[in-house]
Design a protein around this motif. Structure first.
Motif, PDB file in Angstrom:
ATOM      1  N   SER A 116       0.918  -1.223   0.092  1.00 50.40           N
ATOM      2  CA  SER A 116       0.082   0.067   0.069  1.00 50.40           C
ATOM      3  C   SER A 116       1.016   1.148   0.131  1.00 50.40           C
ATOM      4  O   SER A 116       2.151   1.252   0.109  1.00 50.40           O
ATOM      5  CB  SER A 116      -0.909  -0.052   1.239  1.00 50.40           C
ATOM      6  OG  SER A 116      -0.193   0.352   2.196  1.00 50.40           O
ATOM      7  N   ASP A 117       0.233   2.451   0.000  1.00 48.12           N
ATOM      8  CA  ASP A 117       0.841   3.639  -0.204  1.00 48.12           C
ATOM      9  C   ASP A 117       1.113   4.161   1.586  1.00 48.12           C
ATOM     10  O   ASP A 117       1.490   5.350   1.566  1.00 48.12           O
ATOM     11  CB  ASP A 117       0.011   4.763  -0.523  1.00 48.12           C
ATOM     12  CG  ASP A 117      -0.009   4.543  -2.345  1.00 48.12           C
ATOM     13  OD1 ASP A 117       0.748   3.880  -2.606  1.00 48.12           O
ATOM     14  OD2 ASP A 117      -0.992   4.787  -2.906  1.00 48.12           O
ATOM     15  N   ILE A 118       0.658   3.482   2.344  1.00 39.51           N
ATOM     16  CA  ILE A 118       0.739   3.978   3.608  1.00 39.51           C
ATOM     17  C   ILE A 118       2.329   3.944   4.034  1.00 39.51           C
ATOM     18  O   ILE A 118       3.103   3.327   3.890  1.00 39.51           O
ATOM     19  CB  ILE A 118       0.320   2.836   4.696  1.00 39.51           C
ATOM     20  CG1 ILE A 118      -1.169   2.850   4.533  1.00 39.51           C
ATOM     21  CG2 ILE A 118       0.381   3.241   6.265  1.00 39.51           C
ATOM     22  CD1 ILE A 118      -2.111   1.518   4.963  1.00 39.51           C
ATOM     23  N   ARG A 119       2.770   5.183   4.691  1.00 39.97           N
ATOM     24  CA  ARG A 119       4.037   5.365   5.259  1.00 39.97           C
ATOM     25  C   ARG A 119       4.140   4.619   6.656  1.00 39.97           C
ATOM     26  O   ARG A 119       3.238   4.920   7.367  1.00 39.97           O
ATOM     27  CB  ARG A 119       4.593   6.822   5.385  1.00 39.97           C
ATOM     28  CG  ARG A 119       5.670   7.264   6.119  1.00 39.97           C
ATOM     29  CD  ARG A 119       5.405   8.692   6.338  1.00 39.97           C
ATOM     30  NE  ARG A 119       6.924   9.190   6.773  1.00 39.97           N
ATOM     31  CZ  ARG A 119       6.907  10.525   7.358  1.00 39.97           C
ATOM     32  NH1 ARG A 119       5.977  10.991   7.436  1.00 39.97           N
ATOM     33  NH2 ARG A 119       8.305  10.940   7.849  1.00 39.97           N
ATOM     34  N   THR A 120       5.134   3.788   6.892  1.00 46.32           N
ATOM     35  CA  THR A 120       5.295   3.133   8.233  1.00 46.32           C
ATOM     36  C   THR A 120       6.563   3.550   9.063  1.00 46.32           C
ATOM     37  O   THR A 120       7.679   4.121   8.308  1.00 46.32           O
ATOM     38  CB  THR A 120       5.462   1.594   8.258  1.00 46.32           C
ATOM     39  OG1 THR A 120       6.409   1.542   7.197  1.00 46.32           O
ATOM     40  CG2 THR A 120       4.070   1.062   7.503  1.00 46.32           C
ATOM     41  N   ILE A 121       6.394   4.032  10.214  1.00 41.05           N
ATOM     42  CA  ILE A 121       7.514   4.201  11.110  1.00 41.05           C
ATOM     43  C   ILE A 121       7.669   3.415  12.244  1.00 41.05           C
ATOM     44  O   ILE A 121       6.551   3.343  12.938  1.00 41.05           O
ATOM     45  CB  ILE A 121       7.168   5.719  11.552  1.00 41.05           C
ATOM     46  CG1 ILE A 121       7.011   6.900  10.384  1.00 41.05           C
ATOM     47  CG2 ILE A 121       8.259   6.214  12.418  1.00 41.05           C
ATOM     48  CD1 ILE A 121       6.807   8.206  10.942  1.00 41.05           C
ATOM     49  N   MET A 122       8.754   2.917  12.370  1.00 37.72           N
ATOM     50  CA  MET A 122       8.706   1.742  13.417  1.00 37.72           C
ATOM     51  C   MET A 122       9.526   2.341  14.575  1.00 37.72           C
ATOM     52  O   MET A 122      10.271   3.219  14.446  1.00 37.72           O
ATOM     53  CB  MET A 122       9.346   0.408  12.862  1.00 37.72           C
ATOM     54  CG  MET A 122       8.693  -0.094  11.420  1.00 37.72           C
ATOM     55  SD  MET A 122       7.074  -0.297  11.499  1.00 37.72           S
ATOM     56  CE  MET A 122       7.011  -1.969  12.690  1.00 37.72           C
ATOM     57  N   ASN A 123       9.419   1.417  15.655  1.00 36.65           N
ATOM     58  CA  ASN A 123      10.463   1.692  16.747  1.00 36.65           C
ATOM     59  C   ASN A 123      10.235   3.154  17.178  1.00 36.65           C
ATOM     60  O   ASN A 123      11.088   4.038  17.693  1.00 36.65           O
ATOM     61  CB  ASN A 123      11.781   1.410  16.502  1.00 36.65           C
ATOM     62  CG  ASN A 123      12.293   0.144  16.340  1.00 36.65           C
ATOM     63  OD1 ASN A 123      11.670  -0.710  16.982  1.00 36.65           O
ATOM     64  ND2 ASN A 123      12.909  -0.258  15.003  1.00 36.65           N
ATOM     65  N   ALA A 124       9.180   3.740  17.092  1.00 39.06           N
ATOM     66  CA  ALA A 124       8.839   5.291  17.452  1.00 39.06           C
ATOM     67  C   ALA A 124       7.686   5.162  18.636  1.00 39.06           C
ATOM     68  O   ALA A 124       6.934   4.636  18.639  1.00 39.06           O
ATOM     69  CB  ALA A 124       8.095   5.722  16.313  1.00 39.06           C
ATOM     70  N   ASN A 125       7.932   6.191  19.652  1.00 39.81           N
ATOM     71  CA  ASN A 125       7.014   6.424  20.775  1.00 39.81           C
ATOM     72  C   ASN A 125       6.462   7.780  20.630  1.00 39.81           C
ATOM     73  O   ASN A 125       7.267   8.500  20.009  1.00 39.81           O
ATOM     74  CB  ASN A 125       7.889   6.361  21.988  1.00 39.81           C
ATOM     75  CG  ASN A 125       8.119   4.970  22.418  1.00 39.81           C
ATOM     76  OD1 ASN A 125       7.060   4.167  22.495  1.00 39.81           O
ATOM     77  ND2 ASN A 125       9.358   4.889  22.363  1.00 39.81           N
ATOM     78  N   LEU A 126       5.236   7.836  20.547  1.00 41.22           N
ATOM     79  CA  LEU A 126       4.471   9.234  20.620  1.00 41.22           C
ATOM     80  C   LEU A 126       4.939   9.861  21.822  1.00 41.22           C
ATOM     81  O   LEU A 126       4.613   9.766  23.042  1.00 41.22           O
ATOM     82  CB  LEU A 126       2.870   8.852  20.436  1.00 41.22           C
ATOM     83  CG  LEU A 126       2.147  10.304  20.478  1.00 41.22           C
ATOM     84  CD1 LEU A 126       2.566  11.107  19.366  1.00 41.22           C
ATOM     85  CD2 LEU A 126       0.567   9.810  20.486  1.00 41.22           C
ATOM     86  N   LYS A 127       5.730  11.159  21.657  1.00 37.59           N
ATOM     87  CA  LYS A 127       6.120  11.984  22.675  1.00 37.59           C
ATOM     88  C   LYS A 127       5.118  12.882  22.969  1.00 37.59           C
ATOM     89  O   LYS A 127       4.683  13.399  24.237  1.00 37.59           O
ATOM     90  CB  LYS A 127       7.252  12.663  22.278  1.00 37.59           C
ATOM     91  CG  LYS A 127       7.887  13.445  23.434  1.00 37.59           C
ATOM     92  CD  LYS A 127       9.316  14.243  22.887  1.00 37.59           C
ATOM     93  CE  LYS A 127       9.860  14.946  24.203  1.00 37.59           C
ATOM     94  NZ  LYS A 127      11.116  15.750  23.482  1.00 37.59           N
ATOM     95  N   SER A 128       4.503  13.432  21.961  1.00 38.98           N
ATOM     96  CA  SER A 128       3.318  14.474  22.249  1.00 38.98           C
ATOM     97  C   SER A 128       2.202  14.962  20.867  1.00 38.98           C
ATOM     98  O   SER A 128       2.843  14.634  19.984  1.00 38.98           O
ATOM     99  CB  SER A 128       3.904  16.021  22.576  1.00 38.98           C
ATOM    100  OG  SER A 128       4.747  16.481  21.614  1.00 38.98           O
ATOM    101  N   ILE A 129       0.980  15.231  21.457  1.00 40.27           N
ATOM    102  CA  ILE A 129       0.151  15.738  20.417  1.00 40.27           C
ATOM    103  C   ILE A 129       0.209  17.205  20.298  1.00 40.27           C
ATOM    104  O   ILE A 129      -0.073  17.636  21.695  1.00 40.27           O
ATOM    105  CB  ILE A 129      -1.040  14.989  20.350  1.00 40.27           C
ATOM    106  CG1 ILE A 129      -0.862  13.289  20.359  1.00 40.27           C
ATOM    107  CG2 ILE A 129      -2.109  15.491  19.467  1.00 40.27           C
ATOM    108  CD1 ILE A 129      -2.215  12.716  20.651  1.00 40.27           C
ATOM    109  N   ASN A 130       0.691  17.820  19.120  1.00 39.35           N
ATOM    110  CA  ASN A 130       0.436  19.290  19.416  1.00 39.35           C
ATOM    111  C   ASN A 130      -0.530  20.118  18.533  1.00 39.35           C
ATOM    112  O   ASN A 130      -0.900  19.768  17.618  1.00 39.35           O
ATOM    113  CB  ASN A 130       1.986  19.595  18.866  1.00 39.35           C
ATOM    114  CG  ASN A 130       2.954  18.655  19.339  1.00 39.35           C
ATOM    115  OD1 ASN A 130       3.088  18.572  20.288  1.00 39.35           O
ATOM    116  ND2 ASN A 130       3.925  18.272  18.142  1.00 39.35           N
TER     117      ASN A 130
END
Ligand SMILES: Cc1cc2nc3c(=O)[nH]c(=O)nc-3n(C[C@H](O)[C@H](O)[C@H](O)COP(=O)(O)OP(=O)(O)OC[C@H]3O[C@@H](n4cnc5c(N)ncnc54)[C@H](O)[C@@H]3O)c2cc1C
Length: 311
Positions: free
Chosen positions: A194-208
């Motif tokens: 698919s066209d989905i961009r994947t980002i692995m080994n990542a933690n969400l730090k903040s929603i801004n």
């Protein structure tokens, strides 16, 4: 009114039990603490279900609508937003007690699935503040996603399925905190195509953002990365609350689910159980198994309540 059966829970198990109960002519009440449809409408309404026989694919919301319509058309009485608190013994009958009323019945079927469920939270800054302003735990209808930048969090089948829907109309990024997805191989293969961009080994730090979500900041190793985002969809699991069961005098398994016999009976006479709330060796939590168990539970409730000469 005295019912032949009161069914607690209106997910696939409870609705199937209702359909069978009415086909045996039982007076039937179904009570749900939330909305009819259970997990299908509350957790994954937009997802396509590919393993329910008779439909190559059917959207969860539509399958729930069909079950609801069938139960209603067969004559089930259905009450929403009414949580069952107790199941007491009367003289000759059982008494199901909710916050609003008491219902007398000859038999009870417990079909409360995972209980009252809540999606798990990330616990990062901005999550509470922007809830409903660009933070959601359920994928909105596709029309609401058109042209948006969507950041999906999670690594299981459900998160990937939702990302696959989102990518049809929106620029979609799937973020997972581990190196590998926790999903079926075929689902991961579809994702890779698919066209989905994947980002692995990542933690969400903040929603801004200011009034609404504008970006998310991820931490990957030692580095921070901020990506522009309109919609944050968090799909990292569900925490279920089955505390009600403990008050109902029902024997539970080690994992806190209902212990059933082969005929879906519980330790309390006249009380049967089916669906995700029951546990036994080899149990597989799926819609089809919930429906199958509901069929057995209802036939046993029928024999108990109506005592036909042949039973
Ligand atoms: C993200 C996700 C995707 C899934 N995808 C699939 C799939 O593709 N195919 C498949 O076969 N299965 C799938 N499943 C599993 C499937 O949804 C469940 O197996 C099924 O919903 C179980 O049905 P149920 O009726 O037992 O419980 P539920 O669907 O959980 O319904 C239980 C109902 O009981 C109500 N309730 C709870 N406590 C009370 C109370 N005290 N009083 C009154 N009502 C109460 C709840 O509000 C709820 O409506 C998926 C599950 C998830 C989480």
């Amino acid at each position: 009114m005295n019912y032949d059966v009161v069914i607690i829970g209106a997910g696939p198990a409870g609705l199937t039990a209702g359909i069978y109960a009415r086909s045996k002519g039982m007076t039937t009440l179904i009570i749900d603490s939330g909305r009819v449809g259970g997990q299908l409408v509350s957790l994954y309404p937009e997802k396509g279900i590919h393993n329910y026989p008779g439909f190559e694919t059917i959207q969860a919301r539509k399958l729930s609508d069909k079950l609801y319509a069938q139960a209603e058309s067969m004559g089930c009485e259905i009450k929403e937003n009414e949580k069952v608190e107790e199941i007491n013994n009367g003289d000759q009958e059982l008494i199901v007690v909710s916050k609003l009323a008491e219902y007398h019945t000859k038999s009870v079927i417990i079909a409360i699935g995972m209980g009252s469920f809540k999606p798990k939270k990330m616990g990062c800054p901005g999550e509470e503040e922007f809830y409903g302003k660009g933070v959601t735990y359920i994928l909105p209808a596709k029309e609401a996603l058109v042209g948006k930048k969507v950041a999906m969090f999670g690594g299981g089948n459900s998160a990937i399925d939702m990302a696959m829907i989102s990518t049809q109309v929106a620029e979609t990024t799937l973020v997972h905190r581990r190196a590998e997805f926790r999903a079926d191989e075929s689902t991961v293969r579809e994702l890779e195509k698919s066209d989905i961009r994947t980002i692995m080994n990542a933690n969400l730090k903040s929603i801004n953002g200011t009034d609404k979500v504008e970006s998310v900041t991820l931490t990957i190793g030692e580095e921070d990365m901020t990506i522009p985002t309109d919609l944050v969809v968090i799909n990292i699991g569900i925490s279920a609350d089955l505390d009600d069961l403990k008050k109902w005098g029902i024997e539970l398994t080690k994992d806190g689910l209902v212990k059933v016999n082969f005929d879906m009976s519980t330790n309390r006479p006249g009380i049967f159980a089916c669906g995700d709330v029951v546990s036994y060796e080899g149990k597989y939590k799926q819609i089809t198994t919930a429906c199958g168990e509901a069929t057995t539970a209802t036939m046993m409730a029928y024999k108990f309540a109506k005592k036909p000469y042949w039973a």
